[in-house]
Design an enzyme around this catalytic site. Structure first.
Site, PDB file in Angstrom:
ATOM      1  N   LYS A   1      -2.041   9.907  11.643  1.00 20.73           N
ATOM      2  CA  LYS A   1      -0.770   9.852  10.913  1.00 20.73           C
ATOM      3  C   LYS A   1      -0.240   8.404  10.841  1.00 20.73           C
ATOM      4  CE  LYS A   1       0.544  14.592  12.317  1.00 20.73           C
ATOM      5  NZ  LYS A   1       1.643  15.405  12.914  1.00 20.73           N
TER       6      LYS A   1
ATOM      7  N   TYR B   1       1.495  20.769   4.392  1.00 17.48           N
ATOM      8  CA  TYR B   1       2.422  21.440   5.317  1.00 17.48           C
ATOM      9  C   TYR B   1       3.104  22.643   4.674  1.00 17.48           C
ATOM     10  CZ  TYR B   1       1.903  17.722   8.831  1.00 17.48           C
ATOM     11  OH  TYR B   1       1.418  16.860   9.790  1.00 17.48           O
TER      12      TYR B   1
ATOM     13  N   ASN C   1       3.473  12.463  16.592  1.00 15.31           N
ATOM     14  CA  ASN C   1       2.395  12.800  17.529  1.00 15.31           C
ATOM     15  C   ASN C   1       0.992  12.312  17.113  1.00 15.31           C
ATOM     16  OD1 ASN C   1       2.101  14.610  15.488  1.00 15.31           O
ATOM     17  ND2 ASN C   1       2.546  16.440  16.704  1.00 15.31           N
TER      18      ASN C   1
ATOM     19  N   HIS D   1      -3.070  14.704  13.324  1.00 18.89           N
ATOM     20  CA  HIS D   1      -3.120  16.116  12.933  1.00 18.89           C
ATOM     21  C   HIS D   1      -4.528  16.613  13.233  1.00 18.89           C
ATOM     22  CE1 HIS D   1      -3.024  19.762  10.509  1.00 18.89           C
ATOM     23  NE2 HIS D   1      -4.218  19.399  10.094  1.00 18.89           N
TER      24      HIS D   1
ATOM     25  N   GLU E   1      -7.639  22.888   4.483  1.00 20.73           N
ATOM     26  CA  GLU E   1      -7.253  21.480   4.580  1.00 20.73           C
ATOM     27  C   GLU E   1      -8.386  20.536   4.155  1.00 20.73           C
ATOM     28  OE1 GLU E   1      -4.085  22.005   8.271  1.00 20.73           O
ATOM     29  OE2 GLU E   1      -6.047  21.104   8.668  1.00 20.73           O
TER      30      GLU E   1
HETATM   31  P1  IDP Z   1       0.297  20.997  15.002  1.00 15.35           P
HETATM   32  O1  IDP Z   1       0.310  19.639  14.318  1.00 15.35           O
HETATM   33  O2  IDP Z   1       0.159  20.878  16.496  1.00 15.35           O
HETATM   34  O3  IDP Z   1      -0.709  21.947  14.392  1.00 15.35           O
HETATM   35  P2  IDP Z   1       2.359  22.367  13.475  1.00 15.35           P
HETATM   36  O4  IDP Z   1       3.172  23.525  13.952  1.00 15.35           O
HETATM   37  O5  IDP Z   1       1.315  22.624  12.455  1.00 15.35           O
HETATM   38  O6  IDP Z   1       1.749  21.647  14.784  1.00 15.35           O
HETATM   39  O7  IDP Z   1       3.408  21.296  12.936  1.00 15.35           O
HETATM   40  C1  IDP Z   1       3.009  20.201  12.128  1.00 15.35           C
HETATM   41  C2  IDP Z   1       3.740  18.953  12.604  1.00 15.35           C
HETATM   42  O8  IDP Z   1       5.159  19.126  12.470  1.00 15.35           O
HETATM   43  C3  IDP Z   1       3.552  18.624  14.088  1.00 15.35           C
HETATM   44  O9  IDP Z   1       2.350  17.951  14.351  1.00 15.35           O
HETATM   45  C4  IDP Z   1       4.780  17.780  14.367  1.00 15.35           C
HETATM   46  O10 IDP Z   1       4.640  16.444  13.873  1.00 15.35           O
HETATM   47  C5  IDP Z   1       5.841  18.498  13.548  1.00 15.35           C
HETATM   48  N1  IDP Z   1       6.523  19.551  14.329  1.00 15.35           N
HETATM   49  C6  IDP Z   1       6.060  20.802  14.583  1.00 15.35           C
HETATM   50  N2  IDP Z   1       6.927  21.544  15.297  1.00 15.35           N
HETATM   51  C7  IDP Z   1       8.003  20.732  15.482  1.00 15.35           C
HETATM   52  C8  IDP Z   1       9.272  20.935  16.159  1.00 15.35           C
HETATM   53  O11 IDP Z   1       9.585  22.002  16.711  1.00 15.35           O
HETATM   54  N3  IDP Z   1      10.125  19.876  16.158  1.00 15.35           N
HETATM   55  C9  IDP Z   1       9.821  18.688  15.557  1.00 15.35           C
HETATM   56  N4  IDP Z   1       8.657  18.468  14.916  1.00 15.35           N
HETATM   57  C10 IDP Z   1       7.751  19.470  14.871  1.00 15.35           C
HETATM   58 MG    MG Z   2      -0.750  22.742  12.483  1.00 20.82          MG
END
Ligand code: IDP
Ligand code: MG
Length: 168
Positions: A11, A51, A123, A126, A137
């Site tokens: 990212k 997303y 984070n 992805h 994806e």
């Molecule tokens: P993942 O990346 O671990 O698969 P997803 O639920 O697909 O998690 O969410 C996509 C991205 O959205 C996450 O990597 C993170 O950057 C952001 N995100 C997900 N859940 C939260 C949250 O509860 N608070 C803030 N950001 C979130």
């Molecule tokens: Mg995800």
């Protein structure tokens, strides 16, 4: 477990912090094969498609700003496809939990992620979370010709009078 493929995206924070080399060396520990890679400029349309399952979340507007580079002034990401035994689970384990504060400290997200004041989880990478998501994806981010393996069925199309960029 059969061989499978998974999509990884470094990212904008990962590129801004020069973490691509680090992420790639961590991924090489898995012994999975890298079968596609490119640097991509992410627009809102690609962000929305990627997303699509999170559209109703309160953090969604911040999330699309993040992946399109508006938070880091860096609208590049690196997209990669890795292939091999248990690829999805192995890469998710290296990535760590979604919330960087809950992620194992030695995982990529645990080591380099943080929570922004907006609450968004910044984070670093992805990683696809299951095989249906990985297929959707990979097809969204890569064309058949950009992947060295024939992962999914494809067809050939002849496009007449199409305009494309070529080197002068
Ligand atoms: P993942 O990346 O671990 O698969 P997803 O639920 O697909 O998690 O969410 C996509 C991205 O959205 C996450 O990597 C993170 O950057 C952001 N995100 C997900 N859940 C939260 C949250 O509860 N608070 C803030 N950001 C979130
Ligand atoms: Mg995800």
């Amino acid at each position: 477990m059969a061989k499978e493929s998974t999509l990884i995206i470094v990212k904008p924070d990962g590129l801004k912090k020069s973490l691509t080399g680090n992420v790639l060396s961590r991924l090489s520990e898995t012994k999975l094969k890298i079968i596609a890679a490119k640097v991509v400029k992410v627009d809102k349309e690609l962000a929305d498609k990627h997303y699509q399952h999170l559209k109703s979340e309160t953090f969604y507007p911040e999330l699309t700003k993040y992946i399109t580079g508006q938070i880091h002034g860096e609208n590049r990401v690196m997209a990669l496809v890795y292939w091999g035994e248990d690829a999805i689970k192995k890469v998710r384990a290296l990535a760590g939990a979604t919330n960087p504060e809950e992620a194992e400290p030695v995982s990529i997200r645990g080591a380099y992620g943080r929570i922004l004041t907006s609450g968004l989880f910044e984070n670093v990478i992805h990683a696809s979370s299951n095989s249906a998501e990985a297929e959707r994806e990979i097809k969204l981010w890569f064309k058949p010709d950009e992947i060295v393996y024939e992962l999914f069925p494809f067809k050939e199309e002849t496009v007449k009078d199409a305009t494309r960029r070529v080197w002068i």
